[in-house]
Design a protein around this motif. Structure first.
Motif, mmCIF file in Angstrom:
data_model
loop_
_atom_site.group_PDB
_atom_site.id
_atom_site.type_symbol
_atom_site.label_atom_id
_atom_site.label_comp_id
_atom_site.label_asym_id
_atom_site.label_seq_id
_atom_site.Cartn_x
_atom_site.Cartn_y
_atom_site.Cartn_z
ATOM 1 N N THR A 264 0.843 -1.205 0.000
ATOM 2 C CA THR A 264 0.000 0.000 0.000
ATOM 3 C C THR A 264 0.874 1.250 0.000
ATOM 4 O O THR A 264 2.025 1.221 0.443
ATOM 5 C CB THR A 264 -0.934 0.025 1.223
ATOM 6 N N ILE B 256 -0.932 8.137 1.587
ATOM 7 C CA ILE B 256 -0.868 9.544 1.199
ATOM 8 C C ILE B 256 -0.985 10.384 2.478
ATOM 9 O O ILE B 256 -2.043 10.412 3.114
ATOM 10 C CB ILE B 256 -1.995 9.905 0.215
ATOM 11 N N ARG C 12 -4.906 10.447 4.342
ATOM 12 C CA ARG C 12 -5.267 9.177 4.968
ATOM 13 C C ARG C 12 -5.734 9.351 6.408
ATOM 14 O O ARG C 12 -6.256 8.416 7.025
ATOM 15 C CB ARG C 12 -4.107 8.194 4.925
ATOM 16 N N PHE D 196 -7.154 6.521 0.762
ATOM 17 C CA PHE D 196 -5.811 7.068 0.599
ATOM 18 C C PHE D 196 -4.733 6.260 1.330
ATOM 19 O O PHE D 196 -3.642 6.758 1.578
ATOM 20 C CB PHE D 196 -5.781 8.525 1.064
ATOM 21 N N ASN D 197 -5.054 5.011 1.651
ATOM 22 C CA ASN D 197 -4.052 4.075 2.168
ATOM 23 C C ASN D 197 -4.205 2.781 1.372
ATOM 24 O O ASN D 197 -4.462 1.714 1.914
ATOM 25 C CB ASN D 197 -4.263 3.828 3.663
ATOM 26 N N GLN D 198 -4.050 2.920 0.053
ATOM 27 C CA GLN D 198 -4.338 1.820 -0.852
ATOM 28 C C GLN D 198 -3.140 1.549 -1.764
ATOM 29 O O GLN D 198 -2.102 2.205 -1.683
ATOM 30 C CB GLN D 198 -5.588 2.148 -1.692
ATOM 31 N N ILE E 63 -1.355 0.876 -5.718
ATOM 32 C CA ILE E 63 -1.263 1.679 -6.933
ATOM 33 C C ILE E 63 -2.433 1.416 -7.875
ATOM 34 O O ILE E 63 -2.878 2.306 -8.609
ATOM 35 C CB ILE E 63 0.087 1.413 -7.659
ATOM 36 N N THR F 203 -5.555 0.977 -7.079
ATOM 37 C CA THR F 203 -6.698 1.776 -6.634
ATOM 38 C C THR F 203 -6.532 3.235 -7.026
ATOM 39 O O THR F 203 -7.475 3.868 -7.520
ATOM 40 C CB THR F 203 -6.870 1.655 -5.110
ATOM 41 N N TYR F 204 -5.328 3.767 -6.849
ATOM 42 C CA TYR F 204 -5.094 5.162 -7.216
ATOM 43 C C TYR F 204 -5.231 5.356 -8.730
ATOM 44 O O TYR F 204 -5.744 6.382 -9.193
ATOM 45 C CB TYR F 204 -3.706 5.610 -6.746
ATOM 46 N N TYR G 163 -8.872 5.935 -9.809
ATOM 47 C CA TYR G 163 -9.419 7.290 -9.680
ATOM 48 C C TYR G 163 -9.176 8.094 -10.950
ATOM 49 O O TYR G 163 -10.067 8.799 -11.442
ATOM 50 C CB TYR G 163 -8.776 8.024 -8.488
#
Length: 313
Positions: free
Chosen positions: A131, A134, A138, A148-150, A152, A154-155, A158
């Motif tokens: 993870t 950020i 987070r 925001f604690n995921q 790459i 997941t990001y 977005y």
């Protein structure tokens, strides 16, 4: 027991699990939406994801690299997606039958090769993508950890959702893909190469579906098991319908289904006195309810699942 549920810790863990459970559904749902916007129905999304999961595991195991595993997962998804593309576009076969046949075929092939892969070997667990926290974001109560604690993947989602929304709403190419799915004959008359666009749509379908399957192996579990997709491909199809064929809508619908899955896991963890089988049914019950609630409100493309044969009436 109610005191255990109505706590900040329970809801924080629930939202984090909801996002993790939803990510593979979102990737598969966006891939399916892209194909359906171009008029191709891919019920074989289950097979696309399963191929992506197996190929990612095999690639990562033999190479020792998660990135090579991801690339193999994408290629596995593309391979299955393009089989469906040839059957649906070039050979103009029934797309529902093709998708179901592909699911059965991929299940058999991956089960066979996974047994060969593991024969005589001890249980092998891959390391998974870590993870990325950020700072600042987070720490937001309830949703900070979930969003925001995921990883790459997941990001990237977005960004992908924003790009796809703009692509369909603001670009000529996006409108062309939609025209192919709505009125392929008119699109052809306007100079849009219908079959070329449909092949491209199925390429994107295979890429995103492959990533969705690879996510289960390379982020969540670290191992491949037979039939590990377990209906997620079908739930992704439902997410597209419930999301009314839009990227944001598909994202929201997948979160609902991911939340249902996360809820049954969290309720089991706190010891809710219900049979485990009843809790395991929860995501599928919510899927059925959501689909029943969308009756009469579908925005499916006019020519969805209808093969386009140039020159035919």
């Amino acid at each position: 027991m109610l005191e255990q549920i109505l706590t900040m810790g329970f809801f924080t863990a629930f939202f984090s699990a909801m996002v993790r459970m939803a990510v593979p559904l979102i990737y598969a749902g966006l891939g399916e939406m892209f194909a359906e916007k171009a008029g191709i129905l891919n019920i074989g999304m289950e097979g696309v994801m399963l191929s992506g999961a197996f190929c990612s595991f095999a690639g990562a195991m033999f190479s020792g690299s998660l990135m090579i595993g991801l690339l193999c997962g994408i290629l596995g998804g593309i391979a299955v997606g393009m089989i469906h593309a040839v059957l649906s576009i070039k050979l103009a076969q029934n797309q529902s039958v093709s998708g179901i046949a592909i699911n059965m075929f991929v299940l058999g092939v991956t089960s066979f090769f996974s047994r060969i892969l593991k024969e005589g070997k001890s249980y092998q667990q891959l390391t998974t993508f870590s993870t990325i926290k950020i700072p600042g974001l987070r720490s937001i109560p309830l949703i900070g950890d979930a969003l925001f604690n995921q990883d790459i993947f997941t990001y990237f989602l977005y960004v992908l959702i924003i790009v796809m929304t703009v692509f369909y709403a603001k670009t000529a190419k996006g409108l062309a893909f939609q025209a192919v799915g709505e009125h392929p004959r008119a699109a052809d008359a306007a100079g849009i190469p219908v079959h070329k666009y449909q092949y491209i749509a199925m390429l994107v379908n295979g890429i995103l579906g492959g990533i969705g399957g690879a996510y289960l192996v390379l982020v969540q579990l670290g191992v491949f098991t037979e039939n590990m997709i377990s209906g997620r491909g079908y739930i992704a199809l439902a997410a597209v319908i419930l999301g009314r064929y839009t990227p944001v809508g598909t994202f929201g619908a997948a979160l609902i289904f991911g939340g249902a899955n996360a809820l049954q896991i969290r309720l089991q963890a706190v010891g809710v006195p219900l049979p485990a089988q009843a809790l395991a049914m929860l995501p599928y019950i919510i899927t059925l309810i959501a689909l029943l609630g969308s009756i009469g409100r579908s925005n499916e493309p006019e020519s969805l699942s209808k093969p386009y044969i140039r020159g035919s009436r």
